[in-house]
Design a protein around this motif. Structure first.
Motif, short mmCIF file in Angstrom:
data_model
loop_
_atom_site.label_atom_id
_atom_site.label_comp_id
_atom_site.label_asym_id
_atom_site.label_seq_id
_atom_site.Cartn_x
_atom_site.Cartn_y
_atom_site.Cartn_z
N GLU A 172 0.82 -1.21 0.00
CA GLU A 172 0.00 0.00 0.00
C GLU A 172 0.85 1.26 0.00
O GLU A 172 0.43 2.31 -0.47
CB GLU A 172 -0.93 -0.02 1.21
N ARG A 173 2.08 1.19 0.51
CA ARG A 173 2.93 2.36 0.64
C ARG A 173 3.41 2.86 -0.72
O ARG A 173 3.55 2.10 -1.67
CB ARG A 173 4.13 2.05 1.53
N GLY A 174 3.69 4.15 -0.75
CA GLY A 174 4.22 4.74 -1.97
C GLY A 174 5.67 4.38 -2.18
O GLY A 174 6.37 3.96 -1.24
N PRO A 175 6.19 4.56 -3.39
CA PRO A 175 7.58 4.14 -3.68
C PRO A 175 8.62 4.87 -2.84
O PRO A 175 9.69 4.33 -2.59
CB PRO A 175 7.74 4.45 -5.17
N ALA A 186 8.78 -8.34 3.59
CA ALA A 186 7.35 -8.33 3.28
C ALA A 186 6.52 -8.06 4.52
O ALA A 186 5.50 -7.34 4.46
CB ALA A 186 6.94 -9.67 2.65
N SER A 187 6.91 -8.61 5.67
CA SER A 187 6.17 -8.36 6.90
C SER A 187 6.24 -6.90 7.30
O SER A 187 5.24 -6.31 7.72
CB SER A 187 6.73 -9.25 8.02
N ALA A 188 7.42 -6.28 7.17
CA ALA A 188 7.57 -4.87 7.55
C ALA A 188 6.76 -3.96 6.64
O ALA A 188 6.24 -2.93 7.08
CB ALA A 188 9.05 -4.48 7.51
N GLN A 189 6.61 -4.32 5.36
CA GLN A 189 5.85 -3.49 4.42
C GLN A 189 4.38 -3.89 4.34
O GLN A 189 3.61 -3.27 3.61
CB GLN A 189 6.46 -3.60 3.01
N ARG A 190 4.02 -4.94 5.07
CA ARG A 190 2.66 -5.51 4.99
C ARG A 190 2.32 -5.85 3.53
O ARG A 190 1.22 -5.56 3.03
CB ARG A 190 1.62 -4.57 5.59
N ALA A 191 3.31 -6.43 2.87
CA ALA A 191 3.18 -6.72 1.44
C ALA A 191 2.52 -8.08 1.23
O ALA A 191 2.57 -8.96 2.10
CB ALA A 191 4.55 -6.68 0.77
N PRO A 208 -0.12 -0.13 -10.72
CA PRO A 208 1.17 0.49 -11.06
C PRO A 208 2.33 -0.43 -10.68
O PRO A 208 2.35 -0.98 -9.57
CB PRO A 208 1.18 1.77 -10.22
N VAL A 209 3.29 -0.59 -11.61
CA VAL A 209 4.41 -1.50 -11.38
C VAL A 209 5.69 -0.67 -11.25
O VAL A 209 6.00 0.17 -12.10
CB VAL A 209 4.54 -2.51 -12.54
N TYR A 210 6.45 -0.97 -10.17
CA TYR A 210 7.71 -0.26 -9.92
C TYR A 210 8.85 -1.26 -9.88
O TYR A 210 8.73 -2.36 -9.34
CB TYR A 210 7.66 0.48 -8.58
N GLY A 211 9.98 -0.85 -10.45
CA GLY A 211 11.23 -1.61 -10.36
C GLY A 211 12.28 -0.74 -9.70
O GLY A 211 12.21 0.51 -9.78
#
Length: 439
Positions: free
Chosen positions: A260-263, A279-284, A426-429
């Motif tokens: 959910e967080r922005g880049p 992934a846990s820290a970003q709730r991904a 939206p996809v970010y690399g």
């Protein structure tokens, strides 16, 4: 010699016999020369068995040598992840807790009450430990005094109405012409607990209630009656230990997460070994695809047969409108492992065997039944895909062994696995030269 040293020794012997340089082998394994050198010196251990398998093939290992190398890697990986604990109980990302607490068996109590004084009661009492199911199932009868029956025994003693010939014990519902004893409330069998690969068994009972406590005999003229109280059967001890990895990347580098967080608030992508914490820290959430790897070991002297694997989808939601973060801009590789493919969008998803490919050589598709023992571990790889839902799901492995049969739940630390579609997001690399996420 430790597990890691033994694994490194086997790698060095295969390399020296093949006569290949570190550089030549590194190119075939899609890794760096220094990394391969650390593997062979025992300074590092491959994160997944795919690298070890490619190494064995490149060195021309025989099937027996490949099995020895596989077993050595499993033991070394278990020792590394356990932080020095014995390798017999490997813990990868989540450790199986598979032995349910024993429950008492059905108990039959016969209460004899003659005129002068209470008589002895004959019944079967539960022995220590869980009771196995199967033709070898036996009960042992013991003789106890009626006054010595404790409050903890799961039994109900009921007295029938008096009759002229009720001084002889009744041994069944059809013995004699007198009335039969009514069954105790809540005495029906409860559903057996389902052990999980990452948590304790969770037994359920009909209606959600618990079995009633002991009921003392009712005061009445001296009679003889037989009452049967049914208690839940103890589930057999699961003869398996499972280690589950829920963050497995294709070729060790290719994966994507929804967050959910922005880049600007998301840190750089981690290496595969650090993915669970990242992934846990970003709730991904796994985006589009999730690969789950299950390593199974037998715990007893006999073999266990894995009969089938079922997919259970617990919930389907609309995918969240979050950003997609690619862990790599593309890494590729010469190995496509054989897997069980799962389409989470299907009304009833199935685990479908799919063949793999290793640099043009076909890898046979996995198939059940599979044999597992303490000396012959099995690794199952499941690749789940969705394009339309945010899905909660799990796997049920059906097994049969010397102690009986049952089902082993594969999930994420006692919680369902979660995979979400990412179509249109939206996809970010990560741009290394700029040190930031970019589209």
């Amino acid at each position: 010699m430790g597990e890691a040293e033994n694994f490194a020794r086997l790698m060095r012997e295969l390399k020296e016999r093949a006569g290949l340089s570190y550089g030549a082998l590194a190119r075939r394994l899609h890794t760096s020369t220094s990394t391969l050198h650390r593997y062979c010196n025992g300074d590092a251990l491959p994160a997944e068995f795919a690298v070890v398998d490619r190494f064995a093939r490149a060195c021309g290992a025989s099937p027996a040598e490949a099995v020895d190398l596989h077993r050595a890697w499993l033991l070394a990986d278990a020792r590394r992840r356990a932080g020095g604990e014995p390798a017999a109980a490997p813990a990868l990302e989540t450790q199986a807790v598979l032995e349910p607490e024993p429950e008492p068996e059905p108990v039959v109590v016969v209460v004899v009450a003659p005129e002068p004084e209470p008589a002895a009661a004959v019944g079967s009492r539960p022995g220590p430990g869980p009771l196995p199911r199967g033709p070898w199932y036996r009960r042992r009868a013991v003789v106890v005094a009626a006054a010595g029956v404790t409050a903890g025994a799961v039994a109900v003693a009921l007295l029938a109405a008096a009759g002229p010939e009720l001084r002889a014990p009744r041994t069944g519902a059809g013995a004699g012409a007198g009335p039969t004893a009514p069954s105790a409330p809540g005495s029906g069998p409860a559903s057996a607990p389902v052990p999980t690969a990452t948590g304790a068994p969770q037994p359920t009972a009909p209606g959600g209630g618990s079995a009633p406590g002991p009921v003392p005999p009712a005061a009445s003229p001296p009679v003889t009656a037989t009452a049967t109280a049914s208690a839940p059967h103890a589930a057999p001890v699961v003869p398996l230990k499972a280690a589950v990895r829920t963050h497995v990347w294709a070729a060790g580098c290719d994966h994507a997460y929804l967050a959910e967080r922005g880049p600007g608030s998301v840190p750089p992508p981690p290496v595969e070994a650090d993915a669970p914490a990242w992934a846990s820290a970003q709730r991904a959430v796994h985006a589009g695809t999730q690969i789950v790897e299950v390593t199974l070991h037998g715990t007893g002297g006999g073999a266990v047969v894995l009969e089938d694997m079922e997919v259970r989808v617990a919930a389907r939601r609309t995918p969240p409108a979050w950003n997609v973060y690619q862990m790599s801009q593309g890494c590729g590789g010469g190995l496509t492992p054989a897997v069980f493919a799962v389409n989470l969008d299907a009304p009833r998803p199935l685990a479908r065997p799919v063949a793999g490919n290793d640099a043009g050589k076909a890898l046979p598709a996995p198939s059940f039944p599979l044999r597992v023992s303490a000396a012959e571990p099995v690794v199952l790889r499941v690749e789940a895909v969705t394009t339309g839902c945010d899905c909660d799901w799990s796997l049920d492995l059906r097994w049969t062994g010397p102690s009986g049969s049952g089902t082993l739940r594969i999930d994420d630390g006692g919680r369902p696995l979660r995979t979400s579609a990412a179509t249109g997001r939206p996809v970010y690399g990560y741009a290394l030269e700029q040190g930031r996420w970019a589209r």
